[in-house]
Scaffold this active site. Structure first.
Site, mmCIF file in Angstrom:
data_model
loop_
_atom_site.group_PDB
_atom_site.id
_atom_site.type_symbol
_atom_site.label_atom_id
_atom_site.label_comp_id
_atom_site.label_asym_id
_atom_site.label_seq_id
_atom_site.Cartn_x
_atom_site.Cartn_y
_atom_site.Cartn_z
ATOM 1 C CG HIS A 92 0.160 -15.620 5.779
ATOM 2 N ND1 HIS A 92 1.482 -15.720 6.162
ATOM 3 C CD2 HIS A 92 0.138 -16.061 4.530
ATOM 4 C CE1 HIS A 92 1.858 -16.676 5.188
ATOM 5 N NE2 HIS A 92 1.128 -16.856 4.489
ATOM 6 N N PRO A 129 0.718 -1.053 0.031
ATOM 7 C CG PRO A 129 0.038 -1.014 2.107
ATOM 8 C CD PRO A 129 1.092 -1.823 1.168
ATOM 9 C CD GLU A 130 2.740 3.413 -4.443
ATOM 10 O OE1 GLU A 130 2.618 4.776 -4.507
ATOM 11 O OE2 GLU A 130 2.619 2.579 -5.298
ATOM 12 N NE ARG A 179 6.985 -9.738 -0.115
ATOM 13 C CZ ARG A 179 7.382 -9.074 -1.132
ATOM 14 N NH1 ARG A 179 6.495 -8.282 -2.015
ATOM 15 N NH2 ARG A 179 8.674 -8.911 -1.584
ATOM 16 C CE LYS A 232 17.140 13.503 -1.837
ATOM 17 N NZ LYS A 232 18.263 12.572 -1.207
#
Length: 282
Positions: free
Chosen positions: A95, A2-3, A114, A156
């Site tokens: 899970h 998820p973002e 995961r 950067k």
DNA sequence: ACGAGAACCTGTTTGC
DNA sequence: TGCAAACAGGTTCTCG
């Protein structure tokens, strides 16, 4: 998985069944998530009332009635599901690591194949917590502007795609929305970050805000794991212009009647797939 | 100090 | 068909 839009969707879904409710029963079936659950995890939550749920970057923060903050991150495959009150609860799946029974009888399950997700507690100011203190501005907030992004990118050298994934530059963006925002802003994912200044930074900020808002409006993107807590899927994957569309025609170039009608390409940057159009993204 | 790459872990898809 | 490799929405550690 998820973002920001997916976490926002999960946060809203949970908020509907948790806000103002008591955590009547908490059971953890597996403690070794990305970070081990803190000692006495279930005991410290049990009996607490949830006052408020909010999202910061890709984290969910639940404020409890004793002042403690319960911090949740869904990692890559984490999912929350709400099971309405009833006696025919399906059996726990492999899970389902933590189960929460609310005072109302609603059950919430945290499932994470995961185990990149985490849950922990924060005492005191969450902005000072090690997991949160270096995170950059919320992209949908007023603090995230062209000049602010430009300043963060100054000096950067990493490609702009990688910089967007850097949570200290801006919060909550992941692989999907980094690709989609750059595509919309017509900026090459390979462009050196320090070259995204001025108008380009303004354009990128606007694209980030637009794509995130649109995604939230349809419940985020479901690729494989993400579901809204209600069980409903997200729908933004149907709106992808670049992500996961390798070999598809570039709609921007098609609309501009570009003679070469370029296709979406895929490349790997910092170990992650980037989808882009090599013609209109410069 | 920075950036690239590996590692964490499991499941699913792809390719020979 | 079968098995191995590649790949997946994230974060953090190590190494050069």
């Amino acid at each position: 998985m998820p973002e920001l839009p997916e976490v926002e969707t999960v946060c809203r879904g949970l908020s509907a069944v948790m806000t103002g409710e008591r955590l009547a029963l908490v059971q953890n079936h597996r403690a070794n998530l990305r970070i081990a659950l803190p000692d006495g995890f279930a005991a410290r939550l049990t009996g607490r009332r949830v006052q408020k749920l909010e999202r910061r970057a890709k984290y969910i923060l639940a404020r409890l009635d004793d002042g403690l903050i319960w911090l949740i991150h869904l990692g890559m495959s984490g999912r929350m599901s709400i099971l309405p009150k009833g006696h025919n609860q399906p059996p726990l799946s492999k899970h389902d690591h933590v189960v929460f029974e609310m005072g109302s009888g609603v059950q919430v399950r945290f499932n994470d194949a995961r185990r990149f997700g985490l849950m922990t507690f924060i005492e005191g100011d969450p902005d000072q917590h090690p997991l949160l203190k270096d995170i950059g501005p919320e992209p949908l907030g007023g603090d995230f502007t062209g000049p602010v992004l430009a300043a963060a990118l100054k000096g950067k050298k990493t490609p702009i795609k990688s910089a967007l994934l850097d949570q200290t530059v801006v919060a909550g963006i992941g692989n999907i929305y980094a690709c989609e925002a750059l595509y919309r802003a017509a900026i090459s994912p390979k462009r050196s970050s320090h070259l995204v200044q001025g108008e380009r930074a303004d354009k990128l900020v606007a694209a980030v805000k637009d794509v995130l808002r649109e995604a939230i409006a349809v419940g985020g993107s479901t690729l494989r794991d993400h579901k809204q807590p209600s069980g409903e899927l997200g729908y933004f994957q149907h709106h992808f212009a670049a992500y996961d569309r390798e070999g598809g025609i570039c709609q921007v170039c098609a609309a501009a009647k570009h003679p070469k009608s370029p296709l979406i390409k895929r490349m790997v940057q910092a170990g992650r797939s980037t989808f882009y159009c090599a013609v209109h993204q410069r």
